[in-house]
Structures are given as structure tokens and as C-alpha cells.
Design an enzyme around this catalytic site. Structure first.
Site, mmCIF file in Angstrom:
data_model
loop_
_atom_site.group_PDB
_atom_site.id
_atom_site.type_symbol
_atom_site.label_atom_id
_atom_site.label_comp_id
_atom_site.label_asym_id
_atom_site.label_seq_id
_atom_site.Cartn_x
_atom_site.Cartn_y
_atom_site.Cartn_z
ATOM 1 N N ASP A 1 0.816 -1.214 0.000
ATOM 2 C CA ASP A 1 0.000 0.000 0.000
ATOM 3 C C ASP A 1 0.849 1.265 0.000
ATOM 4 O O ASP A 1 2.072 1.212 0.171
ATOM 5 C CB ASP A 1 -0.972 0.000 1.198
ATOM 6 C CG ASP A 1 -0.320 -0.481 2.498
ATOM 7 O OD1 ASP A 1 0.911 -0.446 2.600
ATOM 8 O OD2 ASP A 1 -1.057 -0.878 3.401
ATOM 9 N N ASP B 1 -7.747 -2.081 14.234
ATOM 10 C CA ASP B 1 -9.147 -2.258 13.826
ATOM 11 C C ASP B 1 -9.331 -3.506 12.942
ATOM 12 O O ASP B 1 -10.390 -3.703 12.357
ATOM 13 C CB ASP B 1 -9.672 -1.010 13.095
ATOM 14 C CG ASP B 1 -8.956 -0.731 11.775
ATOM 15 O OD1 ASP B 1 -8.026 -1.493 11.409
ATOM 16 O OD2 ASP B 1 -9.329 0.241 11.096
ATOM 17 N N HIS C 1 -7.536 -4.277 10.223
ATOM 18 C CA HIS C 1 -7.192 -4.167 8.800
ATOM 19 C C HIS C 1 -5.911 -4.936 8.476
ATOM 20 O O HIS C 1 -5.044 -5.118 9.333
ATOM 21 C CB HIS C 1 -7.094 -2.695 8.344
ATOM 22 C CG HIS C 1 -5.919 -1.919 8.849
ATOM 23 N ND1 HIS C 1 -6.033 -0.637 9.338
ATOM 24 C CD2 HIS C 1 -4.591 -2.202 8.918
ATOM 25 C CE1 HIS C 1 -4.842 -0.180 9.685
ATOM 26 N NE2 HIS C 1 -3.940 -1.120 9.434
ATOM 27 N N GLU D 1 -9.808 -1.686 5.263
ATOM 28 C CA GLU D 1 -10.460 -1.308 6.515
ATOM 29 C C GLU D 1 -11.782 -2.074 6.684
ATOM 30 O O GLU D 1 -12.311 -2.636 5.714
ATOM 31 C CB GLU D 1 -10.730 0.208 6.511
ATOM 32 C CG GLU D 1 -9.466 1.074 6.448
ATOM 33 C CD GLU D 1 -8.741 1.171 7.810
ATOM 34 O OE1 GLU D 1 -8.809 0.226 8.608
ATOM 35 O OE2 GLU D 1 -8.091 2.215 8.040
HETATM 36 C C1 F6R Z 1 1.391 -1.312 6.176
HETATM 37 C C2 F6R Z 1 0.109 -1.970 6.302
HETATM 38 C C3 F6R Z 1 -0.687 -1.927 7.567
HETATM 39 C C4 F6R Z 1 0.133 -2.190 8.825
HETATM 40 C C5 F6R Z 1 -0.746 -2.103 10.061
HETATM 41 C C6 F6R Z 1 0.038 -2.318 11.331
HETATM 42 O O1 F6R Z 1 1.916 -1.511 4.882
HETATM 43 O O2 F6R Z 1 -0.306 -2.536 5.365
HETATM 44 O O3 F6R Z 1 -1.719 -2.869 7.486
HETATM 45 O O4 F6R Z 1 0.717 -3.462 8.735
HETATM 46 O O5 F6R Z 1 -1.364 -0.849 10.094
HETATM 47 O O6 F6R Z 1 0.946 -1.270 11.491
HETATM 48 P P1 F6R Z 1 2.089 -1.318 12.603
HETATM 49 O O7 F6R Z 1 2.967 -2.469 12.247
HETATM 50 O O8 F6R Z 1 2.794 0.000 12.477
HETATM 51 O O9 F6R Z 1 1.395 -1.506 13.905
#
Ligand code: F6R
Length: 242
Positions: A67, A135, A137, A142
Site C-alpha cells: 500500500d 481495527d 485491517h 479497513e
Molecule cells: C502497512 C500496512 C498496515 C500495517 C498495520 C500495522 O503496509 O499494510 O496494514 O501493517 O497498520 O501497522 P504497525 O505495524 O505499524 O502496527
């Protein structure tokens, strides 16, 4: 079915992830799906250390990132393009043309989504690295997103923007409101998946992914349908499933 691995601290969590990564890197042309955020940084450090001390070569590795934020340029200090170069790519020998990161700075984002999905469809990801949002995701899919989604534009939830404000001087207003993301169906095509999660704020999302109903309320629960997912957790993130 999930293979759940619980390790005592973040370094051990990263070592468990690296063991799986190392086995995939023995392939002739490994295709890696990569995530940003805090969770995979320890794994990336281990990949860099291994590259430096054991000469593990990445010259045949192909990568796809999950992403990218929309509305900030690639050279922004918080773009995922910058993050990946600073935390991994600048220290390995992956040819730049083998690196794929969706662009969040295109005028026609629909065309960029189609282009990225088309590029992805030429490969099968051998190992997809995932973190999970508080959440539920994965990538930036989301709650409410379709299980059939391919690469698409997603509005970020307030919770995600609050969680990520730590990278933007704790100012939620600076966190982009939208992102381009691989879809859940795109992610499910990977041959093997690892999910890295640490900390108590991930415990509910981990529960929803592993034990909760399969529902778009917790996008990560789609992984219940994948036959090769290893979830690597510390004790806090695992607290609701043990
Ligand atoms: C990032 C991504 C997100 C993160 C998630 C957890 O490329 O796709 O899904 O993996 O938001 O983020 P952290 O690891 O910072 O808690």
C-alpha cells in the site's frame, strides 16, 4: 488454518519471521509481498544483517508492497516509498526495477489501481508479510471492505489515522485520509503468509482474525480461509487467544 507462534519479545518475534523468510529466499526467483509500519522493521533488520554477514543475495528478488498513502509525494519522509528504501531496500541489492510500490501521487488513481493489479497478476507472491491494524485491517483494507477486493483506493478509519499519527508528529490532521492498497483477494493469492503483531493494542484484532467470525468487520478474518498462514505474536498480542 493458522499456525500460531508466540515469542517472548519483539526480537524473538522478528527471528521467527526471519526463519520463514530465509526459507523462501532459497528459491531461485523469490517474490516477496512486503508491508510497512512498525511490525516488520525487526524482520527487515535481520534481512539486512544476514545480507551483510552471509552475503545472501537479493539480486533475483522481486517485491510488491501492499500500500501507499494518497496525497503525499514519493519523496515525503512518511511515504511508504521512503519507508521501504530507508528500512530495507537501500541496504540490499534488489534491482530497483524489481521493486513494486503502488503510487499514491497519480492524477488517475483508478488507472494506477488497475496497473498495479495487472503487474501483480504476472507473479505469484511466495511470501506475503503482513502486520495487522488495531481495527483488524490488513494492508489498508479497513472494516467493511469486500473480501473480493483487488487493488483499490480506501478511506482510512479514524482509528487507523490516530494509530499512525505517531509517524506524523502526533498530529492526526497530517495523516493522509486515503490510501491505495492491495485488496483482500489480491493478498489471498499469496502462497504463504506471515502476520506479525506485538503489543496489547493488537490483542482484539488478533482475536478477531484467528477466532472471530469470518466477517468484513474484521478484514483479517479472511485469512481463516488461507491454508498457509503463520501468525507470529508476542505475549501481549496473543493474550486473548491463549
Ligand atoms: C502497512 C500496512 C498496515 C500495517 C498495520 C500495522 O503496509 O499494510 O496494514 O501493517 O497498520 O501497522 P504497525 O505495524 O505499524 O502496527
Amino acid at each position: 488454518m493458522f499456525n500460531v507462534v508466540i515469542a517472548d519479545d519483539y526480537d524473538l518475534v522478528s527471528s521467527e519471521a526471519f526463519k520463514i523468510m530465509r526459507s523462501v529466499l532459497t528459491k531461485e526467483k523469490p517474490v516477496l509481498g512486503l508491508a510497512t509500519g512498525s511490525s516488520p522493521v525487526g524482520l527487515y533488520k535481520k534481512m539486512i544483517a544476514d545480507h551483510k554477514s552471509n552475503n545472501t543475495s537479493y539480486k533475483n528478488v522481486i517485491t510488491f508492497n501492499l500500500d501507499e498513502y494518497i496525497g503525499i509525494p514519493r519523496n515525503h519522509e512518511q511515504s511508504y516509498y521512503t519507508f521501504m528504501h530507508e528500512n530495507l531496500f537501500d541496504s540490499l541489492n534488489i534491482p530497483e526495477e524489481n521493486i513494486h510500490i503502488p503510487r499514491g501521487d497519480c492524477e488517475d488513481m483508478e488507472a494506477e489501481c488497475a496497473r498495479y493489479e495487472e503487474e501483480l497478476s504476472k507473479y505469484v507472491i511466495d511470501l506475503q508479510v503482513l502486520g495487522i491494524g488495531s481495527d483488524g485491517h490488513i494492508a489498508f483494507n479497513e472494516p467493511g471492505v469486500s473480501f473480493d477486493s483487488l487493488t483499490h483506493v480506501m478511506e482510512l478509519t479514524e482509528q487507523t489515522r490516530r494509530d499512525n499519527a505517531r509517524f506524523f508528529d502526533d498530529d492526526i490532521n497530517e495523516v493522509p485520509t486515503h490510501a491505495i492498497t492491495m485488496g483482500l483477494a489480491s493478498i489471498m493469492k499469496a502462497s504463504k503468509i506471515i502476520v506479525i503483531a506485538t503489543g496489547a493494542n493488537k490483542a482484539d484484532a488478533v482475536y478477531g482474525m484467528v477466532k472471530g467470525p469470518k466477517s468484513s468487520d474484521c478484514p483479517a478474518s479472511i485469512l481463516q480461509d488461507h491454508d498457509d498462514v503463520t501468525v507470529i505474536l508476542d505475549n501481549d498480542a496473543a493474550s486473548r487467544i491463549i
